[in-house]
Scaffold this motif. Structure first.
Motif, PDB file in Angstrom:
ATOM      1  N   ALA A   1       0.754  -1.358  -0.329  1.00 44.32           N
ATOM      2  CA  ALA A   1       0.680  -0.220  -0.275  1.00 44.32           C
ATOM      3  C   ALA A   1       0.896   1.611  -0.007  1.00 44.32           C
ATOM      4  O   ALA A   1       0.316   2.312  -1.082  1.00 44.32           O
ATOM      5  CB  ALA A   1      -1.259  -0.015   1.193  1.00 44.32           C
ATOM      6  N   ALA A   2       1.832   1.205   0.391  1.00 46.33           N
ATOM      7  CA  ALA A   2       2.272   2.323   0.759  1.00 46.33           C
ATOM      8  C   ALA A   2       3.725   2.692  -0.732  1.00 46.33           C
ATOM      9  O   ALA A   2       3.447   3.733  -0.995  1.00 46.33           O
ATOM     10  CB  ALA A   2       4.083   2.358   1.680  1.00 46.33           C
ATOM     11  N   THR A   3       3.623   1.448  -1.333  1.00 51.40           N
ATOM     12  CA  THR A   3       4.454   1.859  -2.744  1.00 51.40           C
ATOM     13  C   THR A   3       3.270   1.714  -3.674  1.00 51.40           C
ATOM     14  O   THR A   3       3.576   2.933  -4.586  1.00 51.40           O
ATOM     15  CB  THR A   3       5.218   0.607  -3.351  1.00 51.40           C
ATOM     16  OG1 THR A   3       6.039  -0.144  -2.076  1.00 51.40           O
ATOM     17  CG2 THR A   3       5.658   0.384  -4.724  1.00 51.40           C
ATOM     18  N   GLY A   4       2.213   1.865  -3.666  1.00 50.63           N
ATOM     19  CA  GLY A   4       0.982   2.311  -4.254  1.00 50.63           C
ATOM     20  C   GLY A   4       0.823   3.475  -3.851  1.00 50.63           C
ATOM     21  O   GLY A   4       0.462   4.292  -5.121  1.00 50.63           O
ATOM     22  N   ALA A   5       1.052   3.962  -2.750  1.00 48.83           N
ATOM     23  CA  ALA A   5       0.878   5.666  -2.644  1.00 48.83           C
ATOM     24  C   ALA A   5       1.856   6.460  -3.318  1.00 48.83           C
ATOM     25  O   ALA A   5       1.595   7.003  -3.603  1.00 48.83           O
ATOM     26  CB  ALA A   5       0.520   5.862  -0.700  1.00 48.83           C
ATOM     27  N   VAL A   6       3.365   5.489  -3.428  1.00 45.03           N
ATOM     28  CA  VAL A   6       3.531   6.498  -4.052  1.00 45.03           C
ATOM     29  C   VAL A   6       3.483   6.310  -5.568  1.00 45.03           C
ATOM     30  O   VAL A   6       3.953   7.898  -6.367  1.00 45.03           O
ATOM     31  CB  VAL A   6       4.478   5.862  -2.975  1.00 45.03           C
ATOM     32  CG1 VAL A   6       6.266   6.439  -4.508  1.00 45.03           C
ATOM     33  CG2 VAL A   6       5.981   6.065  -2.132  1.00 45.03           C
ATOM     34  N   SER A   7       2.950   5.291  -6.369  1.00 49.24           N
ATOM     35  CA  SER A   7       3.044   5.252  -6.943  1.00 49.24           C
ATOM     36  C   SER A   7       1.588   5.984  -7.183  1.00 49.24           C
ATOM     37  O   SER A   7       1.149   5.770  -8.607  1.00 49.24           O
ATOM     38  CB  SER A   7       2.868   4.041  -7.724  1.00 49.24           C
ATOM     39  OG  SER A   7       1.894   3.054  -7.452  1.00 49.24           O
TER      40      SER A   7
ATOM     41  N   LEU B   1      -7.342   3.676  -6.496  1.00 44.95           N
ATOM     42  CA  LEU B   1      -6.897   2.312  -7.574  1.00 44.95           C
ATOM     43  C   LEU B   1      -5.500   2.146  -7.395  1.00 44.95           C
ATOM     44  O   LEU B   1      -4.870   0.584  -7.299  1.00 44.95           O
ATOM     45  CB  LEU B   1      -6.884   2.306  -8.527  1.00 44.95           C
ATOM     46  CG  LEU B   1      -8.837   2.321  -8.834  1.00 44.95           C
ATOM     47  CD1 LEU B   1      -9.325   2.466 -10.177  1.00 44.95           C
ATOM     48  CD2 LEU B   1      -9.330   1.142  -8.354  1.00 44.95           C
ATOM     49  N   GLY B   2      -4.346   2.758  -7.468  1.00 40.94           N
ATOM     50  CA  GLY B   2      -2.697   2.481  -6.761  1.00 40.94           C
ATOM     51  C   GLY B   2      -2.875   2.143  -5.661  1.00 40.94           C
ATOM     52  O   GLY B   2      -1.737   1.417  -5.446  1.00 40.94           O
ATOM     53  N   GLY B   3      -3.150   2.376  -4.835  1.00 37.92           N
ATOM     54  CA  GLY B   3      -2.695   2.492  -3.762  1.00 37.92           C
ATOM     55  C   GLY B   3      -3.675   0.771  -2.999  1.00 37.92           C
ATOM     56  O   GLY B   3      -3.067  -0.275  -2.131  1.00 37.92           O
TER      57      GLY B   3
END
Length: 106
Positions: free
Chosen positions: A28-34, A64-66
């Motif tokens: 989720a952290a990586t998704g939030a960054v992306s 949706l990225g997160g």
């Protein structure tokens, strides 16, 4: 030596649970960054509908990225945890006597 096989054995799956949770947080952290890239893509697609469409598209892309990052991270962490449970930890517990063991102990 006599071996008694209990029918009251359960898998504990500690590493799988921890790995899944840690993977979800990391994903989720990586998704939030992306999500910034997702927000830009969503804004570009939503721009066809005007400023409100761009704002909603941006928000949807970020969400949706997160979510996608969290789901992928959770699956990867759980799979890694399954391997640790199977190969490293004593993953099974007998409810009759409390003994913990791995499959290779049998």
């Amino acid at each position: 030596m006599s071996i008694n096989y209990s029918e009251r054995v359960r898998a504990r799956n500690h590493a799988r649970k921890v790995g899944g949770a840690a993977g979800a947080v990391g994903g989720a952290a990586t998704g939030a960054v992306s999500a910034a890239a997702g927000a830009q893509s969503g804004a570009a697609l939503g721009a066809v509908a005007g400023p409100i469409g761009a704002a909603l598209g941006s928000l949807a892309g970020a969400i949706l990225g997160g979510l996608a990052g969290g789901a992928v991270g959770s699956l990867a962490g759980a799979r890694m945890g399954e391997e640790i449970d199977a190969r490293v930890l004593d993953n099974f517990e007998c409810h009759a006597c409390g003994h913990v063991f791995s499959i290779s102990d049998q």
